[in-house]
Motif scaffolding. Structure first.
Motif, PDB file in Angstrom:
ATOM      1  N   THR A   4       0.811  -1.221   0.000  1.00  0.00           N
ATOM      2  CA  THR A   4       0.000   0.000   0.000  1.00  0.00           C
ATOM      3  C   THR A   4       0.845   1.272   0.000  1.00  0.00           C
ATOM      4  N   GLY A   5       2.138   1.133   0.292  1.00  0.00           N
ATOM      5  CA  GLY A   5       3.014   2.295   0.318  1.00  0.00           C
ATOM      6  C   GLY A   5       2.940   3.108   1.592  1.00  0.00           C
ATOM      7  N   CYS A   6       2.338   2.547   2.640  1.00  0.00           N
ATOM      8  CA  CYS A   6       2.253   3.293   3.894  1.00  0.00           C
ATOM      9  C   CYS A   6       3.512   3.077   4.734  1.00  0.00           C
ATOM     10  N   ARG A   7       3.690   3.911   5.727  1.00  0.00           N
ATOM     11  CA  ARG A   7       4.812   3.743   6.643  1.00  0.00           C
ATOM     12  C   ARG A   7       4.543   2.544   7.548  1.00  0.00           C
ATOM     13  N   ARG A   8       5.612   1.960   8.085  1.00  0.00           N
ATOM     14  CA  ARG A   8       5.433   0.789   8.936  1.00  0.00           C
ATOM     15  C   ARG A   8       6.432   0.806  10.079  1.00  0.00           C
ATOM     16  N   LEU A   9       6.096   0.045  11.123  1.00  0.00           N
ATOM     17  CA  LEU A   9       6.950  -0.058  12.305  1.00  0.00           C
ATOM     18  C   LEU A   9       6.666  -1.389  12.984  1.00  0.00           C
ATOM     19  N   ARG A  10       7.725  -2.050  13.469  1.00  0.00           N
ATOM     20  CA  ARG A  10       7.553  -3.252  14.288  1.00  0.00           C
ATOM     21  C   ARG A  10       7.710  -2.849  15.748  1.00  0.00           C
ATOM     22  N   LEU A  11       6.661  -3.053  16.524  1.00  0.00           N
ATOM     23  CA  LEU A  11       6.665  -2.736  17.945  1.00  0.00           C
ATOM     24  C   LEU A  11       6.408  -4.032  18.698  1.00  0.00           C
ATOM     25  N   SER A  12       7.447  -4.561  19.319  1.00  0.00           N
ATOM     26  CA  SER A  12       7.354  -5.875  19.949  1.00  0.00           C
ATOM     27  C   SER A  12       7.357  -5.740  21.469  1.00  0.00           C
ATOM     28  N   PRO A  13       6.460  -6.444  22.166  1.00  0.00           N
ATOM     29  CA  PRO A  13       6.449  -6.363  23.632  1.00  0.00           C
ATOM     30  C   PRO A  13       7.692  -7.007  24.237  1.00  0.00           C
ATOM     31  N   MET A  14       8.079  -6.535  25.414  1.00  0.00           N
ATOM     32  CA  MET A  14       9.227  -7.106  26.110  1.00  0.00           C
ATOM     33  C   MET A  14       8.910  -8.486  26.678  1.00  0.00           C
ATOM     34  N   ARG A  15       7.633  -8.733  26.956  1.00  0.00           N
ATOM     35  CA  ARG A  15       7.172 -10.070  27.325  1.00  0.00           C
ATOM     36  C   ARG A  15       6.496 -10.688  26.110  1.00  0.00           C
ATOM     37  N   ARG A  16       5.847 -11.846  26.289  1.00  0.00           N
ATOM     38  CA  ARG A  16       5.242 -12.500  25.129  1.00  0.00           C
ATOM     39  C   ARG A  16       4.147 -11.654  24.494  1.00  0.00           C
ATOM     40  N   ASP A  17       3.360 -10.965  25.321  1.00  0.00           N
ATOM     41  CA  ASP A  17       2.309 -10.120  24.765  1.00  0.00           C
ATOM     42  C   ASP A  17       2.169  -8.866  25.615  1.00  0.00           C
ATOM     43  N   TRP A  18       1.335  -7.947  25.161  1.00  0.00           N
ATOM     44  CA  TRP A  18       1.222  -6.646  25.814  1.00  0.00           C
ATOM     45  C   TRP A  18       0.556  -6.730  27.174  1.00  0.00           C
ATOM     46  N   ASN A  19      -0.357  -7.674  27.361  1.00  0.00           N
ATOM     47  CA  ASN A  19      -0.979  -7.760  28.670  1.00  0.00           C
ATOM     48  C   ASN A  19      -0.002  -8.263  29.723  1.00  0.00           C
ATOM     49  N   LEU A  20       0.846  -9.226  29.361  1.00  0.00           N
ATOM     50  CA  LEU A  20       1.860  -9.681  30.310  1.00  0.00           C
ATOM     51  C   LEU A  20       2.829  -8.550  30.648  1.00  0.00           C
ATOM     52  N   MET A  21       3.122  -7.714  29.680  1.00  0.00           N
ATOM     53  CA  MET A  21       3.996  -6.569  29.928  1.00  0.00           C
ATOM     54  C   MET A  21       3.309  -5.569  30.864  1.00  0.00           C
ATOM     55  N   LEU A  22       2.015  -5.370  30.668  1.00  0.00           N
ATOM     56  CA  LEU A  22       1.256  -4.493  31.559  1.00  0.00           C
ATOM     57  C   LEU A  22       1.211  -5.071  32.969  1.00  0.00           C
ATOM     58  N   GLN A  23       1.008  -6.394  33.054  1.00  0.00           N
ATOM     59  CA  GLN A  23       1.012  -7.055  34.359  1.00  0.00           C
ATOM     60  C   GLN A  23       2.337  -6.819  35.077  1.00  0.00           C
ATOM     61  N   GLU A  24       3.424  -6.972  34.348  1.00  0.00           N
ATOM     62  CA  GLU A  24       4.746  -6.798  34.943  1.00  0.00           C
ATOM     63  C   GLU A  24       4.939  -5.368  35.430  1.00  0.00           C
ATOM     64  N   LYS A  25       4.500  -4.416  34.630  1.00  0.00           N
ATOM     65  CA  LYS A  25       4.645  -3.012  35.009  1.00  0.00           C
ATOM     66  C   LYS A  25       3.899  -2.710  36.299  1.00  0.00           C
ATOM     67  N   LYS A  26       2.740  -3.332  36.475  1.00  0.00           N
ATOM     68  CA  LYS A  26       1.916  -3.057  37.647  1.00  0.00           C
ATOM     69  C   LYS A  26       2.192  -4.022  38.793  1.00  0.00           C
ATOM     70  N   GLY A  27       3.187  -4.903  38.606  1.00  0.00           N
ATOM     71  CA  GLY A  27       3.595  -5.788  39.687  1.00  0.00           C
ATOM     72  C   GLY A  27       2.616  -6.877  40.016  1.00  0.00           C
ATOM     73  N   ARG A  28       1.795  -7.271  39.040  1.00  0.00           N
ATOM     74  CA  ARG A  28       0.825  -8.334  39.276  1.00  0.00           C
ATOM     75  C   ARG A  28       1.383  -9.672  38.820  1.00  0.00           C
ATOM     76  N   GLU A  29       0.790 -10.748  39.372  1.00  0.00           N
ATOM     77  CA  GLU A  29       1.169 -12.083  38.936  1.00  0.00           C
ATOM     78  C   GLU A  29       0.603 -12.348  37.550  1.00  0.00           C
ATOM     79  N   GLU A  30       1.258 -13.242  36.828  1.00  0.00           N
ATOM     80  CA  GLU A  30       0.763 -13.657  35.524  1.00  0.00           C
ATOM     81  C   GLU A  30      -0.621 -14.271  35.689  1.00  0.00           C
ATOM     82  N   PRO A  31      -1.599 -13.895  34.828  1.00  0.00           N
ATOM     83  CA  PRO A  31      -2.942 -14.458  34.949  1.00  0.00           C
ATOM     84  C   PRO A  31      -2.928 -15.976  34.915  1.00  0.00           C
ATOM     85  N   ARG A  32      -3.847 -16.578  35.668  1.00  0.00           N
ATOM     86  CA  ARG A  32      -3.901 -18.026  35.793  1.00  0.00           C
ATOM     87  C   ARG A  32      -4.023 -18.718  34.444  1.00  0.00           C
TER      88      ARG A  32
END
Length: 234
Positions: free
Chosen positions: A189-217
């Motif tokens: 399509t000719g649009c700009r692009r960017l790869r943004l990868s979470p530091m954990r497996r996914d963004w929710n696990l990264m959010l959990q880590e930031k807030k000091g919560r345990e990984e969801p069951r």
């Protein structure tokens, strides 16, 4: 009678009809919207770590419903904004609406130039949470898959002027496959692009880590399974 064999009648299970007489829109309408303090609210805020700011924004956009047993329903819509299905998530359950279509979950401004493509609705909202829900961004999710309808919808978004297509898929092998598809789409399509990868497996696990919560069951249980027995993401 001579020459004839009489067989006992054989019982056959009736064919299960997985369709429903109630429309997608009606099934969505009769479910309660997300309410502060409800079991679904507590699941999303306390177990998943989503902020009240993001949850209230999702309520204003009419994106969430309260499913059975404290689960969440997240709306998937077509290009015209019409509901086509919903993603279902809870502490012990994940799935997609029977008879629904995976197009895109869309959180944020519909005309935003920055399109962040994630795999699950909770990841889309988690990335928005981590970024402070940027006003220039539309956070979308594909429902853990890549259907033809999803590809068409993403192509339309990528084809808009000044679009930045952000591959914000999971940091695993499947996420890289999706990221490569997004890269090719941006080139097409000719649009700009960017790869943004979470530091954990996914963004929710990264959010959990930031807030000091345990990984969801549900995530701990899935991670303990062999790869070939894990449910599909989203």
């Amino acid at each position: 009678l001579v020459g004839m064999t009489v067989n006992a009648p054989v019982w056959r299970r009736p064919r299960r009809d997985v369709t429903t007489d109630v429309s997608i829109a009606e099934r969505w309408r009769v479910r309660p919207a997300l309410r502060p303090g409800s079991a679904t609210w507590r699941y999303l805020r306390d177990e998943r770590g989503l902020s009240e700011l993001v949850l209230r924004a999702a309520i204003r956009q009419d994106l969430l419903r309260e499913g059975p047993k404290g689960s969440m329903w997240a709306a998937y819509t077509g290009d015209d904004g019409a509901l086509v299905g919903w993603e279902e998530r809870g502490s012990r359950w994940r799935g997609f609406s029977t008879g629904g279509t995976k197009v895109l979950f869309r959180f944020g401004s519909a005309d935003a130039p920055r399109i962040c493509v994630t795999e699950a609705a909770i990841d889309a909202m988690s990335l928005a949470d981590l970024e402070g829900a940027r006003p220039d961004s539309l956070y979308v999710a594909t429902g853990g898959g890549w259907s033809p309808a999803t590809e068409v919808a993403l192509l339309r978004l990528a084809s808009r002027p000044e679009t930045l297509l952000v591959a914000a898929t999971d940091a695993d092998a499947q996420g890289e496959i999706y990221a490569e598809r997004i890269r090719k789409m941006a080139e097409e399509t000719g649009c700009r692009r960017l790869r943004l990868s979470p530091m954990r497996r996914d963004w929710n696990l990264m959010l959990q880590e930031k807030k000091g919560r345990e990984e969801p069951r549900e995530e701990r249980t899935e991670r303990a399974l062999p790869p070939d027995r894990r449910p599909p993401r989203g």
